[in-house]
Design an enzyme around this catalytic site. Structure first.
Site, mmCIF file in Angstrom:
data_model
loop_
_atom_site.group_PDB
_atom_site.id
_atom_site.type_symbol
_atom_site.label_atom_id
_atom_site.label_comp_id
_atom_site.label_asym_id
_atom_site.label_seq_id
_atom_site.Cartn_x
_atom_site.Cartn_y
_atom_site.Cartn_z
ATOM 1 N N TYR A 194 -2.153 2.978 -40.958
ATOM 2 C CA TYR A 194 -1.468 4.191 -40.485
ATOM 3 C C TYR A 194 -0.425 3.840 -39.426
ATOM 4 O O TYR A 194 0.693 4.354 -39.455
ATOM 5 C CB TYR A 194 -2.458 5.191 -39.885
ATOM 6 N N ASP A 249 9.693 -10.215 -49.525
ATOM 7 C CA ASP A 249 9.950 -11.282 -48.555
ATOM 8 C C ASP A 249 9.185 -12.547 -48.939
ATOM 9 O O ASP A 249 7.993 -12.499 -49.220
ATOM 10 C CB ASP A 249 9.527 -10.808 -47.161
ATOM 11 N N HIS A 276 16.387 -7.000 -44.660
ATOM 12 C CA HIS A 276 15.363 -8.038 -44.717
ATOM 13 C C HIS A 276 14.293 -7.790 -43.662
ATOM 14 O O HIS A 276 14.591 -7.619 -42.495
ATOM 15 C CB HIS A 276 16.005 -9.406 -44.508
#
Length: 150
Positions: free
Chosen positions: A118, A69, A22
């Site tokens: 990035y 989520d 999670h």
């Protein structure tokens, strides 16, 4: 072959999706993203590939097994277009449609500035490089939970 598993999900990708917990972050990237060098800094330390697929096709397969989520606003994100962060190119619209389909409702991705993306990718659990050749086919997904069966 396995029943009920999208055949576009290879064994390496399935193993990583299963191992994630999670809140862990997955990056799905186009062919121009520096996937190999970035992947070396991730939790898995190696690049995963879904080379013969567009980003939308890869995300469709991934979201067939990966819950997103529901506790955070940054459950999914897209790399912003340099110089025009509010622009949403077709590749990003297609991936947004896959998210909405998987979630059963509109759930907009957040925009992430290129260099921040990035940085997030280097800290992610894993990077999957697709065969997507269109620019800005770079996405992040935060793994959610699967509730117990009643």
């Amino acid at each position: 072959m396995l029943k009920g598993i999208d055949n576009r999900l290879n064994a390496e990708v399935l193993a990583v999706l299963r191992a994630m917990g999670h809140g862990d972050v997955l990056i799905v990237a186009d062919t121009n993203f520096p996937s190999d060098s970035v992947a070396r800094a991730t939790v898995t330390g190696k690049l995963l590939r879904m080379e013969n697929l567009t980003c939308a096709e890869a995300v469709n397969a991934i979201l067939s097994v990966l819950p997103l989520d529901t506790f955070v606003d940054d459950f999914a994100g897209r790399m912003e277009v340099v110089g025009n962060p509010s622009e949403v190119p077709p590749v990003q619209k297609e991936v947004q449609a896959e998210i909405d389909r998987a979630e059963g409702r509109p759930r907009p991705m957040i925009g992430i500035e290129r260099f921040a993306f990035y940085d997030m990718a280097r800290k992610s659990y894993a990077v999957i490089q697709t065969g997507e050749r269109r620019f800005y086919g770079c996405f992040m997904f935060r793994k959610g939970v699967i509730p117990p069966e009643a």
